[in-house]
Design an enzyme around this catalytic site. Structure first.
Site, short mmCIF file in Angstrom:
data_model
loop_
_atom_site.label_atom_id
_atom_site.label_comp_id
_atom_site.label_asym_id
_atom_site.label_seq_id
_atom_site.Cartn_x
_atom_site.Cartn_y
_atom_site.Cartn_z
N ASP A 21 1.52 -3.96 0.31
CA ASP A 21 1.30 -4.78 1.49
C ASP A 21 2.65 -5.28 1.97
O ASP A 21 3.36 -6.00 1.26
CB ASP A 21 0.39 -5.96 1.13
CG ASP A 21 -0.19 -6.65 2.35
OD1 ASP A 21 0.13 -6.24 3.47
OD2 ASP A 21 -0.97 -7.60 2.17
N GLU A 116 -0.42 -1.69 5.20
CA GLU A 116 -1.14 -1.89 3.95
C GLU A 116 -1.80 -0.59 3.52
O GLU A 116 -2.35 0.15 4.35
CB GLU A 116 -2.20 -2.97 4.17
CG GLU A 116 -3.01 -3.35 2.98
CD GLU A 116 -4.06 -4.41 3.33
OE1 GLU A 116 -4.84 -4.76 2.43
OE2 GLU A 116 -4.11 -4.87 4.50
#
Length: 367
Positions: A21, A116
């Protein structure tokens, strides 16, 4: 549960999953490209009265500024907030760079958004000895290639990998081993469970569910009676179990948002006003995921819990937010006059097309 073909030979193997992320991705890109923004609270998004924050820097988050927050609220929380216009073409280009790095290490990549992704590195292409080493290598390569920082979570399933990547953000690598998993979930605050949003968190807390340990006390039958279709997921993750495989090239079918009101209403003007932030949320999500859609669907739930949907399709992908909102308002107008008040509105885009935005032009007639 049916296994994906990639998982047949892994049924007796403990998976090694990484969740990557990017830290405050849009805001970090803007700070990287404009040194004058470094260290300052910035919001990517519109600064107008009806604008919405698409992303906030960590300096802005200290003041409580969050994505999807109305710009006027963000400005009130942080008077020195600097608004920056989003550059989705730049974000998409950097996202492609990052995915090229992922592909050096594994073929099993499941993008969630531009910033992500889940990676299955049970078998990694570089022959590194552990998933932790793979995560370290990926983070270093991202930093070298883009000048941006990524956090990573490493674990034996997707749920725990996601929890791990969030656990010590920003600029962190956290590992949850199989030996740690059950106890870690027991002590995890319910609000940090991926898949438990603010509304569900509040509901769980009202029911005395504060941690994973509390959630684990509930039987599947009890959870089904209270949380419906999400019950199986909650029952499993409370025990550190998540059998979902990393699915490469996952295709999203729709993007939507909805809201249940604190007070029902049957006034068109009020409903139109309540639809606007949902339109913004869906459109921001479509921009971040580099997708467009040809079908707009309006969902309406009335005070008696009767639910209807109305949809309109166009010949080419909806080109811009204004057109999306126009179609949504048209669908809302079509259900009037109302016989009862409305308690929930939702709007979604489907028949999705992946790739760069189309050039805005006159849409064809509805089909």
């Amino acid at each position: 549960m049916t296994k994906a073909p990639d998982d047949e030979d892994r049924s007796n193997t403990i998976r090694k999953i990484i969740h990557i992320d990017m830290d405050a991705f849009y805001a970090s890109v803007e700070q990287r490209d404009d040194p004058s923004l470094k260290g300052r609270p910035i919001a990517v998004g519109g600064s107008r009265e009806r604008g919405v924050v698409a992303a906030a820097s960590y300096e802005a988050r200290v003041f409580g500024v969050r994505s999807a927050m109305p710009s006027v609220t963000a400005r009130r929380l942080c008077p020195d907030l600097v608004f920056v216009k989003p550059r989705f073409d730049v974000y998409r280009g950097i996202s492609e760079q990052i995915r090229t790095i992922f592909a050096k290490h594994t073929e099993l990549i499941e993008p969630v958004s531009l910033d992500e992704a889940y990676l299955d590195v049970t078998e990694n292409l570089q022959g590194l000895p552990t998933a932790t080493e793979v995560a370290k290598a990926i983070r270093a390569e991202i930093l070298e290639a883009t000048g941006l920082v990524a956090s990573a979570g490493v674990s034996y399933n997707k749920f725990l990998a996601k929890v791990a990547s969030d656990f010590k953000k920003p600029n962190a690598l956290f590992v949850i081993t199989p030996a740690m998993g059950p106890a870690f979930v027991d002590d995890l605050p319910i609000g940090r469970f991926h898949g438990v949003g603010p509304v569900t968190e509040a509901k769980m807390k009202r029911l005395g569910i504060q941690t994973g340990r509390d959630l684990k006390k509930w039987s599947l039958k009890e959870l089904q009676a209270t949380f419906g279709s999400s019950a199986s997921y909650y029952h499993a993750v409370a025990r550190g179990i998540d059998e979902r495989p990393v699915r490469a090239h996952r295709i999203r079918k729709s993007i939507g948002a909805e809201n249940t009101f604190s007070e029902d209403t049957e006034a068109f003007a009020v409903l139109a006003e309540r639809l606007e932030p949902l339109v913004t949320k869906v459109w921001s999500a479509s921009e971040s995921k580099a997708v467009r859609g040809r079908t707009v669907t309006l969902k309406v739930k009335f005070s008696d819990f009767v639910q209807i949907t109305r949809a309109r399709s166009v010949e080419e992908a909806v080109p811009d937010r204004a057109t999306f909102e126009q179609i949504g308002l048209g669908l809302l107008r079509d259900i009037f006059p109302l016989r009862r008040s409305v308690r929930l509105l939702g709007i979604s885009l489907s028949a999705l097309e992946y790739g760069p935005p189309v050039t805005p032009r006159q849409l064809g007639l509805p089909v």
